[in-house]
Design an enzyme around this catalytic site. Sequence first.
Site, PDB file in Angstrom:
ATOM      1  N   GLY A 103      31.612  42.339  50.619  1.00 37.49           N
ATOM      2  CA  GLY A 103      32.819  42.107  51.380  1.00 37.49           C
ATOM      3  C   GLY A 103      33.581  40.964  50.736  1.00 37.49           C
ATOM      4  O   GLY A 103      32.988  40.083  50.097  1.00 37.49           O
TER       5      GLY A 103
ATOM      6  N   SER B  65      46.471  44.118  44.091  1.00 41.21           N
ATOM      7  CA  SER B  65      46.478  45.086  42.997  1.00 41.21           C
ATOM      8  C   SER B  65      47.872  45.705  42.943  1.00 41.21           C
ATOM      9  O   SER B  65      48.695  45.509  43.852  1.00 41.21           O
ATOM     10  CB  SER B  65      45.444  46.174  43.250  1.00 41.21           C
ATOM     11  OG  SER B  65      45.800  46.942  44.400  1.00 41.21           O
TER      12      SER B  65
ATOM     13  N   SER C  77      31.208  49.329  36.348  1.00 43.24           N
ATOM     14  CA  SER C  77      31.523  49.452  37.774  1.00 43.24           C
ATOM     15  C   SER C  77      32.726  48.590  38.111  1.00 43.24           C
ATOM     16  O   SER C  77      32.913  47.514  37.533  1.00 43.24           O
ATOM     17  CB  SER C  77      30.324  49.021  38.623  1.00 43.24           C
ATOM     18  OG  SER C  77      30.671  48.976  39.992  1.00 43.24           O
TER      19      SER C  77
ATOM     20  N   ASP D  72      37.567  40.652  43.816  1.00 35.58           N
ATOM     21  CA  ASP D  72      37.001  39.470  44.462  1.00 35.58           C
ATOM     22  C   ASP D  72      36.590  38.437  43.420  1.00 35.58           C
ATOM     23  O   ASP D  72      36.742  37.230  43.626  1.00 35.58           O
ATOM     24  CB  ASP D  72      35.785  39.848  45.304  1.00 35.58           C
ATOM     25  CG  ASP D  72      36.106  40.841  46.400  1.00 35.58           C
ATOM     26  OD1 ASP D  72      37.244  40.819  46.905  1.00 35.58           O
ATOM     27  OD2 ASP D  72      35.223  41.646  46.743  1.00 35.58           O
TER      28      ASP D  72
END
Length: 312
Positions: free
Chosen positions: A39, A186, A248, A254
């Site tokens: 998160g 983004s 990945s 983050d």
Amino acid sequence: MTKVLCIALNPTIDVSCDAERVQSMHKTRTTNQRQDPGGGGVNVARVISELGGKPDLAYLSGGATGVLLDAFLNETGIKLHRYSIEYPVRMAFAVHEETSGIEYRFVPEGPEVTAGELQPVFDLVAQTDADYVVASGSLPRGVADDTYARMGAIIAERGARFVVDTSGPALKAALDKGGVYLFKPSLGELEKLAGRSLDEEGVRRFAQELVAKGAAENIAVTLGTKGALLVNSNQAMRVPALHVSAKSAVGAGDSFVGAMVWSLIERNSIEEAFRLGVSAGAATALTSGTELCRRADVLSLYETEKAGRGAR
């Protein structure tokens, strides 16, 4: 010492694994399962800690999955402020399909949280002496869209810096309130905010408009393979993407935020913090599944980017 408080209102248990092939209506056998606390706010705190900082982390936790989240976080060495909720913490899944190289990501909306359960976080925000407060990630169900905006107003009132990384109505409310020191959308998130598609020049102009009206002091837009763009009242600076063998995308954004904040608390300029953020995002792409960036990779990529500046 510069202090930073990270806030995770909708944390996750992030689960990742590999599968030879993902096929509908068939049992998919997986390998290399990994579980990590995740998160937005959790990941930002983990990255700051990995780079050598000492962040505080405020998070909501409940249910059996909350017990697991607590156990994971207790192993990080991060100073924790845990607040109980009734319903279980969500679990997110990422499956890497080996035959195609595609990564499938499944992200649940998470538990419902009441105003009463959220109030202790507001109390902490009002009391903290942190120089930076980072609110990152989605809002849980039941929480008002202006939650981050209200937190930002509290932080701005005492002269600290508020960093927000979210999307949708929560982001719009925070920017409408103004006083945000940094936010990192983004390209897709910025387009949703603008209500239209944006080319690079459009990104620059829209970000400049937001800065001009006081919505945010600094905006760091990630552009995928085109790199990233930093916009503030002094400049619009683009840094090309660092091309790595990506495994990945989990946590890359983050990591970008975490590295920027760590660099800022180390008294570096916003420009150098931005460059380190680009390096951290690329370094996270190097790792598998839900693993985040490693300090050595971040600094190595940063030095590579730094060495290449004169050639551009």
